[in-house]
Motif scaffolding. Sequence first.
Motif, short mmCIF file in Angstrom:
data_model
loop_
_atom_site.label_atom_id
_atom_site.label_comp_id
_atom_site.label_asym_id
_atom_site.label_seq_id
_atom_site.Cartn_x
_atom_site.Cartn_y
_atom_site.Cartn_z
N LYS A 1 -7.31 1.85 0.77
CA LYS A 1 -7.81 2.42 2.02
C LYS A 1 -8.27 1.27 2.88
CE LYS A 1 -9.01 6.62 -0.16
NZ LYS A 1 -8.70 7.87 0.13
N GLU A 2 -8.42 1.49 4.15
CA GLU A 2 -8.80 0.41 5.06
C GLU A 2 -10.12 -0.24 4.69
OE1 GLU A 2 -7.13 -1.32 7.41
OE2 GLU A 2 -5.48 -0.18 6.59
N LYS B 1 2.61 -0.46 4.03
CA LYS B 1 2.29 -1.76 4.61
C LYS B 1 2.16 -2.83 3.52
CE LYS B 1 -1.27 -4.09 7.32
NZ LYS B 1 -2.59 -3.96 7.93
N VAL C 1 -0.88 1.24 -8.84
CA VAL C 1 -0.08 2.40 -9.22
C VAL C 1 1.10 1.98 -10.09
CG1 VAL C 1 1.35 4.28 -8.32
CG2 VAL C 1 -0.72 3.61 -7.11
N ASN D 1 -6.66 0.76 -9.17
CA ASN D 1 -5.97 1.19 -7.95
C ASN D 1 -4.52 0.73 -7.93
OD1 ASN D 1 -8.51 2.08 -7.29
ND2 ASN D 1 -8.48 1.28 -5.23
N ARG E 1 -3.01 1.68 -4.36
CA ARG E 1 -3.73 2.61 -3.48
C ARG E 1 -4.79 1.80 -2.77
NH1 ARG E 1 -3.55 5.82 -8.02
NH2 ARG E 1 -2.12 7.54 -7.78
N ASN F 1 0.85 -1.18 0.00
CA ASN F 1 0.00 0.00 0.00
C ASN F 1 0.89 1.24 0.00
OD1 ASN F 1 -1.98 1.89 0.35
ND2 ASN F 1 -2.69 1.13 2.31
N ILE F 2 0.71 2.13 -0.99
CA ILE F 2 1.57 3.31 -1.07
C ILE F 2 1.28 4.34 0.02
CG2 ILE F 2 2.01 3.07 -3.53
CD1 ILE F 2 0.06 5.42 -3.97
N SER F 3 0.10 4.30 0.61
CA SER F 3 -0.24 5.33 1.61
C SER F 3 0.48 5.12 2.93
CB SER F 3 -1.74 5.40 1.84
OG SER F 3 -2.21 4.21 2.43
N ASP F 4 0.77 3.86 3.30
CA ASP F 4 1.45 3.62 4.58
C ASP F 4 2.64 2.66 4.48
OD1 ASP F 4 0.17 1.19 4.25
OD2 ASP F 4 -1.12 1.38 6.00
#
Length: 90
Positions: A77-78, A19, A65, A63, A75, A14-17
Amino acid sequence: MVRISEFQIKDVVNISDGKKLGNIGDIEINLETGKIDAIVIGSGGKLLGLFGKEEDIVIPWNNIVKIGTDVILVRFKEQKYTQQQLNEPK
């Protein structure tokens, strides 16, 4: 060209965190268009599936990337996209 077996050994991150979400267990293909709609990350269950099973993570193809040599960046989200949610009419 990439083989599915090569695709499945890449880590999905996941690029946001940063993880690691897991590895691809399956893909969803639209039979009408012949294109991949989503990747499915298998949960593997808890303790070999003895005490319940977590939901698979379904990530829509748009989603993704970047697909690298060792990793797939997404990408995410939870909110998990389950098979049932993707099959529900919009």
